[in-house]
Design an enzyme around this catalytic site. Structure first.
Site, PDB file in Angstrom:
ATOM      1  N   LYS A 121       0.838  -1.217   0.000  1.00 42.28           N
ATOM      2  CA  LYS A 121       0.000   0.000   0.000  1.00 42.28           C
ATOM      3  C   LYS A 121       0.868   1.261   0.000  1.00 42.28           C
ATOM      4  O   LYS A 121       0.668   2.151  -0.832  1.00 42.28           O
ATOM      5  CB  LYS A 121      -0.888   0.007   1.240  1.00 42.28           C
ATOM      6  CG  LYS A 121      -1.454   1.378   1.579  1.00 42.28           C
ATOM      7  CD  LYS A 121      -2.171   1.353   2.916  1.00 42.28           C
ATOM      8  CE  LYS A 121      -2.459   2.703   3.506  1.00 42.28           C
ATOM      9  NZ  LYS A 121      -1.393   3.341   4.246  1.00 42.28           N
ATOM     10  N   ASN A 122       1.811   1.327   0.926  1.00 44.32           N
ATOM     11  CA  ASN A 122       2.529   2.594   1.057  1.00 44.32           C
ATOM     12  C   ASN A 122       3.510   2.839  -0.086  1.00 44.32           C
ATOM     13  O   ASN A 122       3.947   3.963  -0.308  1.00 44.32           O
ATOM     14  CB  ASN A 122       3.194   2.689   2.437  1.00 44.32           C
ATOM     15  CG  ASN A 122       2.139   2.928   3.522  1.00 44.32           C
ATOM     16  OD1 ASN A 122       0.993   3.296   3.217  1.00 44.32           O
ATOM     17  ND2 ASN A 122       2.501   2.705   4.772  1.00 44.32           N
ATOM     18  N   CYS A 131      -5.503   8.321   8.545  1.00 47.51           N
ATOM     19  CA  CYS A 131      -5.809   7.875   9.905  1.00 47.51           C
ATOM     20  C   CYS A 131      -5.491   8.951  10.940  1.00 47.51           C
ATOM     21  O   CYS A 131      -4.466   9.626  10.851  1.00 47.51           O
ATOM     22  CB  CYS A 131      -5.009   6.613  10.207  1.00 47.51           C
ATOM     23  SG  CYS A 131      -5.538   5.235   9.190  1.00 47.51           S
ATOM     24  N   ARG A 187       0.385  14.776  12.961  1.00 49.31           N
ATOM     25  CA  ARG A 187       0.814  14.585  11.569  1.00 49.31           C
ATOM     26  C   ARG A 187       1.032  15.902  10.793  1.00 49.31           C
ATOM     27  O   ARG A 187       0.402  16.146   9.769  1.00 49.31           O
ATOM     28  CB  ARG A 187      -0.160  13.662  10.816  1.00 49.31           C
ATOM     29  CG  ARG A 187      -0.416  12.364  11.550  1.00 49.31           C
ATOM     30  CD  ARG A 187      -1.194  11.363  10.737  1.00 49.31           C
ATOM     31  NE  ARG A 187      -0.332  10.609   9.828  1.00 49.31           N
ATOM     32  CZ  ARG A 187      -0.755   9.603   9.064  1.00 49.31           C
ATOM     33  NH1 ARG A 187      -2.026   9.256   9.085  1.00 49.31           N
ATOM     34  NH2 ARG A 187       0.065   8.954   8.276  1.00 49.31           N
ATOM     35  N   ASP A 227       3.321   0.788  12.267  1.00 51.40           N
ATOM     36  CA  ASP A 227       2.135   0.199  11.626  1.00 51.40           C
ATOM     37  C   ASP A 227       1.855  -1.221  12.129  1.00 51.40           C
ATOM     38  O   ASP A 227       0.742  -1.717  11.964  1.00 51.40           O
ATOM     39  CB  ASP A 227       2.310   0.155  10.101  1.00 51.40           C
ATOM     40  CG  ASP A 227       2.338   1.542   9.488  1.00 51.40           C
ATOM     41  OD1 ASP A 227       1.964   2.505  10.182  1.00 51.40           O
ATOM     42  OD2 ASP A 227       2.736   1.664   8.318  1.00 51.40           O
ATOM     43  N   ARG A 277      -8.987   0.325   3.510  1.00 46.73           N
ATOM     44  CA  ARG A 277      -8.012   1.281   2.980  1.00 46.73           C
ATOM     45  C   ARG A 277      -6.679   0.619   2.700  1.00 46.73           C
ATOM     46  O   ARG A 277      -5.918   1.085   1.861  1.00 46.73           O
ATOM     47  CB  ARG A 277      -7.729   2.356   4.045  1.00 46.73           C
ATOM     48  CG  ARG A 277      -8.733   3.415   4.109  1.00 46.73           C
ATOM     49  CD  ARG A 277      -8.202   4.475   5.040  1.00 46.73           C
ATOM     50  NE  ARG A 277      -9.161   5.547   5.145  1.00 46.73           N
ATOM     51  CZ  ARG A 277      -9.071   6.521   6.019  1.00 46.73           C
ATOM     52  NH1 ARG A 277      -8.073   6.550   6.872  1.00 46.73           N
ATOM     53  NH2 ARG A 277      -9.968   7.459   6.040  1.00 46.73           N
TER      54      ARG A 277
HETATM   55  N1  EPU Z   1       6.442  14.662  11.063  1.00 52.35           N
HETATM   56  C1  EPU Z   1       6.680  15.978  11.328  1.00 52.35           C
HETATM   57  N2  EPU Z   1       6.688  16.864  10.277  1.00 52.35           N
HETATM   58  C2  EPU Z   1       6.490  16.481   9.002  1.00 52.35           C
HETATM   59  C3  EPU Z   1       6.240  15.118   8.737  1.00 52.35           C
HETATM   60  C4  EPU Z   1       6.228  14.225   9.792  1.00 52.35           C
HETATM   61  O1  EPU Z   1       6.863  16.372  12.489  1.00 52.35           O
HETATM   62  O2  EPU Z   1       6.531  17.333   8.109  1.00 52.35           O
HETATM   63  C5  EPU Z   1       6.435  13.689  12.174  1.00 52.35           C
HETATM   64  C6  EPU Z   1       5.071  12.989  12.342  1.00 52.35           C
HETATM   65  O3  EPU Z   1       4.208  13.728  13.153  1.00 52.35           O
HETATM   66  C7  EPU Z   1       5.482  11.673  12.967  1.00 52.35           C
HETATM   67  C8  EPU Z   1       6.849  11.396  12.342  1.00 52.35           C
HETATM   68  O4  EPU Z   1       7.307  12.633  11.845  1.00 52.35           O
HETATM   69  O5  EPU Z   1       5.634  11.820  14.352  1.00 52.35           O
HETATM   70  C9  EPU Z   1       6.842  10.370  11.236  1.00 52.35           C
HETATM   71  O6  EPU Z   1       5.855  10.701  10.273  1.00 52.35           O
HETATM   72  P1  EPU Z   1       6.031  10.269   8.724  1.00 52.35           P
HETATM   73  O7  EPU Z   1       6.051  11.520   7.922  1.00 52.35           O
HETATM   74  O8  EPU Z   1       7.163   9.325   8.614  1.00 52.35           O
HETATM   75  O9  EPU Z   1       4.677   9.479   8.465  1.00 52.35           O
HETATM   76  P2  EPU Z   1       3.692   9.646   7.245  1.00 52.35           P
HETATM   77  O10 EPU Z   1       4.441   9.880   6.004  1.00 52.35           O
HETATM   78  O11 EPU Z   1       2.595  10.567   7.620  1.00 52.35           O
HETATM   79  C10 EPU Z   1       3.805   7.119   6.559  1.00 52.35           C
HETATM   80  C11 EPU Z   1       2.790   6.054   6.289  1.00 52.35           C
HETATM   81  C12 EPU Z   1       2.165   5.608   7.596  1.00 52.35           C
HETATM   82  C13 EPU Z   1       3.262   5.124   8.525  1.00 52.35           C
HETATM   83  C14 EPU Z   1       4.340   6.194   8.696  1.00 52.35           C
HETATM   84  C15 EPU Z   1       5.523   5.739   9.523  1.00 52.35           C
HETATM   85  C16 EPU Z   1       1.946   6.502   4.088  1.00 52.35           C
HETATM   86  C17 EPU Z   1       0.853   7.017   3.251  1.00 52.35           C
HETATM   87  N3  EPU Z   1       1.783   6.562   5.394  1.00 52.35           N
HETATM   88  O12 EPU Z   1       3.075   8.184   7.169  1.00 52.35           O
HETATM   89  O13 EPU Z   1       1.294   4.548   7.271  1.00 52.35           O
HETATM   90  O14 EPU Z   1       2.706   4.825   9.779  1.00 52.35           O
HETATM   91  O15 EPU Z   1       4.824   6.621   7.407  1.00 52.35           O
HETATM   92  O16 EPU Z   1       6.121   4.635   8.951  1.00 52.35           O
HETATM   93  O17 EPU Z   1       2.955   6.003   3.586  1.00 52.35           O
HETATM   94  C18 EPU Z   1      -0.515   3.123   7.665  1.00 52.35           C
HETATM   95  O18 EPU Z   1      -0.149   2.506   6.648  1.00 52.35           O
HETATM   96  O19 EPU Z   1      -1.386   2.688   8.465  1.00 52.35           O
HETATM   97  C19 EPU Z   1       0.118   4.395   7.959  1.00 52.35           C
HETATM   98  C20 EPU Z   1      -0.388   5.265   8.829  1.00 52.35           C
END
Ligand code: EPU
Length: 420
Positions: A23-24, A118, A123, A306, A398
């Site tokens: 998915k990701n 989610c 985030r 995850d 999802r």
């Molecule tokens: N963060 C910041 N600033 C930013 C971006 C992130 O402070 O600009 C913080 C977030 O608040 C968090 C940490 O950095 O505490 C990590 O967030 P990250 O950006 O890595 O997560 P994401 O890109 O929002 C993706 C996956 C998630 C998965 C996370 C961590 C996708 C679409 N989503 O989220 O997947 O949990 O990386 O591996 O790829 C899921 O599949 O259920 C899911 C939520």
């Protein structure tokens, strides 16, 4: 009509199952096609709600998309002239924000509303915007919408303050067509970052270092078409491994990459679960009692956030006390309040959960609060005595392709029904 999932627990999962595409990875690779100057064909995509949402979004931008679920998706981006994603589409998935990087790279202008996805913590996307700004884009957030514009993107150094998967992907997308070289420091190292880099390189991009914390992207003016198959889903693999252990079953999961599963495998072994693997399969079985273990979620290659949720369901009946520290998303323990309805003994203190193992969970009505919370409830339902009713199962759709069909093929008693 609403739907609920019904699970009669207690059946050990037994047999063989094939994991779907990631998915990701899929949600990054599909927007990345907008950077191409020719059509691309993507295979091994999971047929899940997030992928269907992206198909609608690409079509709304004017791209020609042929999608045959389970087989391929061909995207011809040459007719895509749009650069605005509406509120409802932006809200359908978290990864709608990858349209920012992809459209910036494609045409220097993107307008996307704050994404959905989610609710597992604040985030923020400050690091994404900082990356775009470093490449010379102007960004503005107003009225719930993010606008990013650049006359010309210029490669630059981007140092992330936190390791972010989404930020790393977004900057890779924008940088693939920028003038000059971008270097991302403190980059995320997840398998889907490597997969996106491989896909971009298959279109003629020059991305090096993905999988380490420094990624170099030499921007290219023209990216050609490509045929690409995305990697298997690491989290679906892990969820199936956990479900096999939770039901004291014996399951072989085919089509996965065991190397991506090392953090989970190590924890399951520590619990007393038997795990063995070959090139592209993992066998999980349980013979004796499960021991409690402690878990701290971390960026890859640490224990993935995850999988923390499904894993916590398994730990509710392990012998002893387990402590979970959720370090990535501060609100990712809410599902444990639902599992407590099923008899789990859990105390949540800030972003830590203390789980005292009980001998047995009992079926109860419970509600999904997010995708992996849903997976955790499924695992709990499979373990429990009696019937578990899971409300709002659409969260699970999802990210998991045909979860009921796959679990039923392993012997689970799981179905879905509509109700008024
Ligand atoms: N963060 C910041 N600033 C930013 C971006 C992130 O402070 O600009 C913080 C977030 O608040 C968090 C940490 O950095 O505490 C990590 O967030 P990250 O950006 O890595 O997560 P994401 O890109 O929002 C993706 C996956 C998630 C998965 C996370 C961590 C996708 C679409 N989503 O989220 O997947 O949990 O990386 O591996 O790829 C899921 O599949 O259920 C899911 C939520």
């Amino acid at each position: 009509m609403k739907e609920r999932m019904l699970i009669t627990g207690g059946n050990p999962l037994e047999g063989e199952v094939r994991v779907s595409g990631g998915k990701n990875t899929a949600v990054a690779v599909i927007p990345a096609v907008l950077l191409a100057d020719e059509p691309c064909t993507i295979e091994n995509l999971p047929d899940i709600e997030d992928v269907r949402a992206l198909v609608d979004i690409l079509r709304s931008l004017g791209a020609k998309v042929t999608y045959v679920p389970g087989e391929f998706m061909t995207i011809d981006p040459r007719t895509a002239e749009g650069f605005q994603i509406g509120y409802r589409d932006s809200q359908r998935l978290r990864a709608s924000y990858y349209l920012l990087g992809a459209l910036l790279g494609r045409c220097g202008h993107a307008e996307v509303y704050f994404p959905g996805g989610c609710e597992i913590g604040a985030r923020p996307i400050d690091q994404h915007l900082k990356g775009f700004n470093a490449l010379g884009a102007e960004t503005e957030t107003h009225g719930g919408r993010i606008t990013a514009m650049a006359k010309e993107l210029t490669g630059s150094d981007v140092f992330f303050d936190v390791v972010t998967v989404g930020g790393t992907i977004n900057v890779m997308l924008a940088a693939a067509k920028a003038k000059g070289t971008t270097i991302i420091y403190n980059a995320a190292k997840e398998p889907h970052i490597v997969d996106l880099a491989n896909f971009l390189n298959s279109m003629g991009a020059k991305v090096k270092g993905a999988g380490t914390d420094v990624i170099r992207i030499r921007g290219q003016q023209y990216l050609h078409g490509a045929n690409y198959a995305v990697i298997p889903d690491q989290i679906e693999t892990g969820t199936l491994m956990i479900a096999a252990a939770a039901t004291r079953g014996d399951v072989v999961i085919h089509g996965c990459i065991p190397q991506h599963m090392e953090a989970l495998t190590a924890k399951l072994l520590e619990m007393g679960v038997k795990v063995s693997d070959s090139d592209d399969a993992i066998r999980v079985r349980t013979l004796g009692a499960h021991r409690a273990v402690n878990i701290k979620t971390q960026v890859y290659p640490g224990f993935p956030t995850d999988l923390q949720q499904p894993m916590s369901a398994l730990l509710t009946t392990a012998r002893g006390t387990s402590v979970i520290q959720e370090t990535i998303f501060e609100q990712r323990l809410k599902h444990l309040n639902e599992i407590a309805r099923m008899g789990a003994r859990v105390r949540i203190v800030d972003s830590m959960a203390i789980i005292e193992g009980v001998p047995q969970l009992y079926g109860a009505p419970v509600t999904c609060t997010d995708l992996r919370a849903g997976a955790a409830l499924v695992v709990a339902g499979l373990m429990a005595k009696g019937i578990t009713e899971i409300y709002e199962p659409e969260y699970i759709d999802r990210g998991y392709e045909q979860i009921e069909t796959k679990l039923r093929s392993l012997g689970a008693d799981i179905r879905r029904e509509s109700f008024e």
